[in-house]
Design a protein around this motif. Sequence first.
Motif, short mmCIF file in Angstrom:
data_model
loop_
_atom_site.label_atom_id
_atom_site.label_comp_id
_atom_site.label_asym_id
_atom_site.label_seq_id
_atom_site.Cartn_x
_atom_site.Cartn_y
_atom_site.Cartn_z
N ALA A 1 1.09 10.71 -5.02
CA ALA A 1 2.10 10.55 -6.08
C ALA A 1 3.41 11.21 -5.67
N ARG A 2 3.32 12.36 -5.02
CA ARG A 2 4.54 13.03 -4.57
C ARG A 2 5.27 12.22 -3.51
N LEU A 3 4.52 11.61 -2.60
CA LEU A 3 5.16 10.80 -1.57
C LEU A 3 5.81 9.56 -2.16
N VAL A 4 5.15 8.92 -3.11
CA VAL A 4 5.75 7.75 -3.76
C VAL A 4 7.01 8.16 -4.51
N THR A 5 6.95 9.27 -5.23
CA THR A 5 8.13 9.76 -5.96
C THR A 5 9.28 10.03 -5.00
N ALA A 6 8.96 10.64 -3.84
CA ALA A 6 10.01 10.91 -2.85
C ALA A 6 10.61 9.62 -2.32
N ALA A 7 9.76 8.62 -2.08
CA ALA A 7 10.27 7.34 -1.58
C ALA A 7 11.18 6.67 -2.59
N GLY B 1 0.83 -1.20 0.00
CA GLY B 1 0.00 0.00 0.00
C GLY B 1 0.86 1.25 0.00
N ALA B 2 0.70 2.09 -1.03
CA ALA B 2 1.57 3.24 -1.19
C ALA B 2 0.86 4.57 -0.94
N GLY B 3 -0.19 4.54 -0.10
CA GLY B 3 -0.79 5.79 0.34
C GLY B 3 0.07 6.45 1.40
N PRO B 4 -0.46 7.43 2.13
CA PRO B 4 0.37 8.13 3.13
C PRO B 4 0.99 7.22 4.16
N ALA B 5 0.26 6.22 4.69
CA ALA B 5 0.82 5.32 5.70
C ALA B 5 1.97 4.51 5.12
N GLY B 6 1.76 3.92 3.94
CA GLY B 6 2.79 3.09 3.33
C GLY B 6 4.01 3.88 2.89
N ALA B 7 3.78 5.03 2.27
CA ALA B 7 4.91 5.86 1.84
C ALA B 7 5.70 6.36 3.04
N ALA B 8 4.98 6.73 4.12
CA ALA B 8 5.68 7.17 5.33
C ALA B 8 6.53 6.05 5.91
N ALA B 9 5.98 4.83 5.92
CA ALA B 9 6.74 3.69 6.44
C ALA B 9 8.00 3.46 5.62
N ALA B 10 7.87 3.52 4.30
CA ALA B 10 9.02 3.29 3.43
C ALA B 10 10.07 4.38 3.62
N LEU B 11 9.64 5.64 3.66
CA LEU B 11 10.58 6.74 3.84
C LEU B 11 11.26 6.68 5.19
N GLU B 12 10.50 6.35 6.24
CA GLU B 12 11.08 6.29 7.58
C GLU B 12 12.08 5.16 7.70
N ALA B 13 11.80 4.04 7.05
CA ALA B 13 12.74 2.92 7.10
C ALA B 13 14.09 3.32 6.54
N LEU B 14 14.08 4.03 5.42
CA LEU B 14 15.35 4.46 4.84
C LEU B 14 15.99 5.59 5.64
N ARG B 15 15.17 6.40 6.27
CA ARG B 15 15.73 7.46 7.10
C ARG B 15 16.46 6.87 8.30
N LEU B 16 15.88 5.81 8.90
CA LEU B 16 16.49 5.17 10.06
C LEU B 16 17.71 4.33 9.68
N ALA B 17 17.63 3.66 8.55
CA ALA B 17 18.71 2.76 8.11
C ALA B 17 18.91 2.97 6.61
N PRO B 18 19.73 3.95 6.23
CA PRO B 18 19.87 4.29 4.81
C PRO B 18 20.26 3.12 3.91
N GLY B 19 20.88 2.11 4.44
CA GLY B 19 21.28 0.99 3.59
C GLY B 19 20.25 -0.12 3.52
N SER B 20 19.10 0.05 4.17
CA SER B 20 18.13 -1.04 4.20
C SER B 20 17.46 -1.22 2.84
N ARG B 21 16.98 -2.45 2.64
CA ARG B 21 16.30 -2.78 1.39
C ARG B 21 14.80 -2.73 1.65
N VAL B 22 14.12 -1.78 1.00
CA VAL B 22 12.70 -1.53 1.24
C VAL B 22 11.95 -1.65 -0.07
N LEU B 23 10.87 -2.43 -0.05
CA LEU B 23 10.04 -2.63 -1.23
C LEU B 23 8.64 -2.10 -0.95
#
Length: 392
Positions: A120-126, A27-49
Amino acid sequence: MPGVAAPATPGDTGRVGTPTWDVIVAGAGPAGAAAALEALRLAPGSRVLLLDRAAFPRDKPCGDGIGPHAAGELAALGVTSALDGYPPVRRLRLRAPGGIEVAGTPARPSWVVPRRVLDARLVTAAVGAGVAFQHQRVRSLAEHDGLVVVNGSLAGRVLIGADGANSTVRRLLGEPANPHRHTAIALRGYAAAPPGPPEQLIGWVAEGWPAYVWSFPTGTGLANVGYGLLRSRLHGGRAELERRLRTLLPDAVPDPASLRAHHLPFSSRRPLTGTGRVLLCGDAAAMVNPLSGEGIYYALAAGRLAARAALLAPDRPGPAYRALLRASLGRHFRHAAVLARAIGCQPLAHAALAAAGDSPARFQRLVELGLGQVRITPALLGGVLAGWRELL
């Protein structure tokens, strides 16, 4: 994991695709995009799909309101650019049946950004931050060797289900949808914005109580207009929703093609937040304010918390996530559930609005109930009592 597909067997491991993802987000709405962005913010080398069945940009029926708390979550994620081109709305008008009306300037502004643009902007940012995106829907889940296997071929240490009110992930976990008494249905459309400075309107409505109508100008010449009520109170289907919207906002003429209905699963019923290595957030976990229908703030906040639990406690993300939710939103959910029951009494709602009419501090507290963290405080109760005396 109850209710999910049978676990993959050793003979299936060749079909579980590589690489193994640290976090899979459905799910790539606000909750999903936020989760994906936060995961990379916390661990920049993590693999997030990030998975979604839709191609972006896509429309999502919603009130489109970005309150100050939601804007704060976007700032924490480093994506305030998602608001670009949409000016802040600094005025808010609240209306109750019987003619009581209060207008004021909240302490912090809000924004109104169509979900077609925001998501769309949040997905693009992620994706720009390094998140992988795949256009596919979740069809099956299994746990195997400490991994969550999605669709038989995607393996991740943790799956975050952020796939909306009709969540497939939640259904595969065996968790039913919210009952009608804890779910609203709303109709949204886009109309020409009223003349004058942008002002958000939220009107409580007697017919179908508790029900509400809204007009949220984007600042670009359009306004998001809509009407919503408890699913259990609606009789007549979409045609009845359209009739009530026309009656309550006679000056708004929404584009018929923009009219779409949607469900809002209220947090007054607290469903499962996950099982094993699967976490649920946003609408999939019924994180919608039962007093106002606000959901974007809670989606963004819970998405970030789910990512934190997934990265910091990958072997036991469920307990970590529940602890984070309790600390951040637990009191909100408890107090909101109490007020959701209380608001069934129309005089209480009238009293709250009457009290806000002659006190900026009370107005701010009322705004906080709808747009931020719900807290029942002595000051809030005192304000309602003062409003009650004014109505006598």
